[in-house]
Write a protein that holds these residues in place. Structure first.
Motif, PDB file in Angstrom:
ATOM      1  N   LEU A   1       0.828  -1.205   0.000  1.00  0.00           N
ATOM      2  CA  LEU A   1       0.000   0.000   0.000  1.00  0.00           C
ATOM      3  C   LEU A   1       0.862   1.254   0.000  1.00  0.00           C
ATOM      4  O   LEU A   1       0.499   2.268  -0.616  1.00  0.00           O
ATOM      5  N   SER A   2       2.008   1.215   0.690  1.00  0.00           N
ATOM      6  CA  SER A   2       2.880   2.383   0.740  1.00  0.00           C
ATOM      7  C   SER A   2       3.495   2.681  -0.621  1.00  0.00           C
ATOM      8  O   SER A   2       3.878   3.819  -0.894  1.00  0.00           O
ATOM      9  N   ARG A   3       3.582   1.678  -1.480  1.00  0.00           N
ATOM     10  CA  ARG A   3       4.209   1.855  -2.787  1.00  0.00           C
ATOM     11  C   ARG A   3       3.201   1.953  -3.927  1.00  0.00           C
ATOM     12  O   ARG A   3       3.573   1.923  -5.101  1.00  0.00           O
ATOM     13  N   ALA A   4       1.927   2.050  -3.607  1.00  0.00           N
ATOM     14  CA  ALA A   4       0.892   1.960  -4.629  1.00  0.00           C
ATOM     15  C   ALA A   4       0.587   3.284  -5.318  1.00  0.00           C
ATOM     16  O   ALA A   4       0.047   3.288  -6.420  1.00  0.00           O
ATOM     17  N   SER A   5       0.897   4.408  -4.710  1.00  0.00           N
ATOM     18  CA  SER A   5       0.480   5.691  -5.260  1.00  0.00           C
ATOM     19  C   SER A   5       1.406   6.125  -6.399  1.00  0.00           C
ATOM     20  O   SER A   5       2.556   5.706  -6.497  1.00  0.00           O
ATOM     21  N   PHE A   6       0.880   6.993  -7.263  1.00  0.00           N
ATOM     22  CA  PHE A   6       1.687   7.543  -8.339  1.00  0.00           C
ATOM     23  C   PHE A   6       2.763   8.473  -7.789  1.00  0.00           C
ATOM     24  O   PHE A   6       3.814   8.660  -8.408  1.00  0.00           O
ATOM     25  N   ASP A   7       2.534   9.076  -6.623  1.00  0.00           N
ATOM     26  CA  ASP A   7       3.564   9.905  -5.993  1.00  0.00           C
ATOM     27  C   ASP A   7       4.805   9.075  -5.697  1.00  0.00           C
ATOM     28  O   ASP A   7       5.936   9.518  -5.914  1.00  0.00           O
ATOM     29  N   TYR A   8       4.603   7.860  -5.191  1.00  0.00           N
ATOM     30  CA  TYR A   8       5.739   6.980  -4.897  1.00  0.00           C
ATOM     31  C   TYR A   8       6.461   6.592  -6.192  1.00  0.00           C
ATOM     32  O   TYR A   8       7.691   6.577  -6.257  1.00  0.00           O
ATOM     33  N   LEU A   9       5.688   6.283  -7.251  1.00  0.00           N
ATOM     34  CA  LEU A   9       6.306   5.910  -8.517  1.00  0.00           C
ATOM     35  C   LEU A   9       7.133   7.054  -9.085  1.00  0.00           C
ATOM     36  O   LEU A   9       8.193   6.835  -9.672  1.00  0.00           O
TER      37      LEU A   9
END
Length: 221
Positions: free
Chosen positions: A108-116
């Protein structure tokens, strides 16, 4: 943001590979009771169903602008998905084991487009360092799960800065795999008209082909 229910239901149950799936206990919005639901993570969307055989999701959580935290709750292995804002809802979930909880929190912590975007930025910095120094930067050890302090631990989406060069006399490492070329269209139409599932599948095929080519080149004397 308006979401088409039929498109969401199709995307939630399509045959494309999921990023994570399994049973979680979800705390009700107005009640303290927990309900066992089947959760499916696809991209930045977390769908939940009545059970694993359901073909239509009960709801969906868009994982943008959120943080994932460990929390103290009645259920063991609990964590929360929090959004900024005084009126934003907090989703309290609980896994069935420590390993399942850690897997969900990471996913879940790596799911957002911000993280990508942060990942892409770091890869660009590493590529620039490799071109400047003649070799790849030293690999970093994976970060362990954060220690729990005051009953709460937060997974941050910020990534450490990439090294700016290599040490003097260091031997260059193996050639990195080629980067996929930038595309403005997909095989069946323009980029803007393709669905997330189509982009995921098409780019995945291209990345696998490039990796196979890179491995073949490394095997040559």
């Amino acid at each position: 943001m308006k979401l088409n229910e039929r498109s969401l239901a199709f995307y939630a149950t399509c045959d494309a590979p999921v990023d994570n799936a399994g049973f979680l206990y979800k705390k009700g919005g107005r009640h303290a009771a927990y309900h066992r639901r089947w959760f499916v993570l696809r991209g930045n969307m977390l769908f939940y169903f009545e059970d694993a055989a359901s073909r239509e999701p009960v709801g969906v959580i868009i994982l943008e602008g959120c943080t994932v935290e460990l929390v103290e709750a009645a259920e063991e292995f609990a964590f929360a998905v929090r959004f900024a804002g005084s009126r934003a809802r907090t989703y309290v979930l609980a896994a069935e084991s420590q390993a399942a909880m850690e897997g969900w929190v990471k996913a879940l912590s790596r799911a957002s487009f911000d993280y990508l975007r942060l990942v892409v930025r770091e890869l660009e910095q590493q590529l620039a360092a490799m071109r400047a120094g003649g070799g790849p930067p030293a690999p970093r050890r994976p970060r362990a799960l954060p220690t729990k302090e005051n009953g709460c631990a937060v997974w941050s989406t910020e990534l450490p800065a990439a090294p700016t060069g290599t040490a003097a006399g260091a031997r260059p490492g193996p050639e990195p795999p080629p980067l996929p070329p930038r595309r403005r269209s997909v095989p069946n139409g323009p980029l803007d008209s393709a669905s997330f599932a189509q982009l995921h599948e098409w780019y995945g095929q291209e990345v696998r082909a490039l990796r196979s080519q890179w491995l073949r080149n490394r095997a040559r004397p």
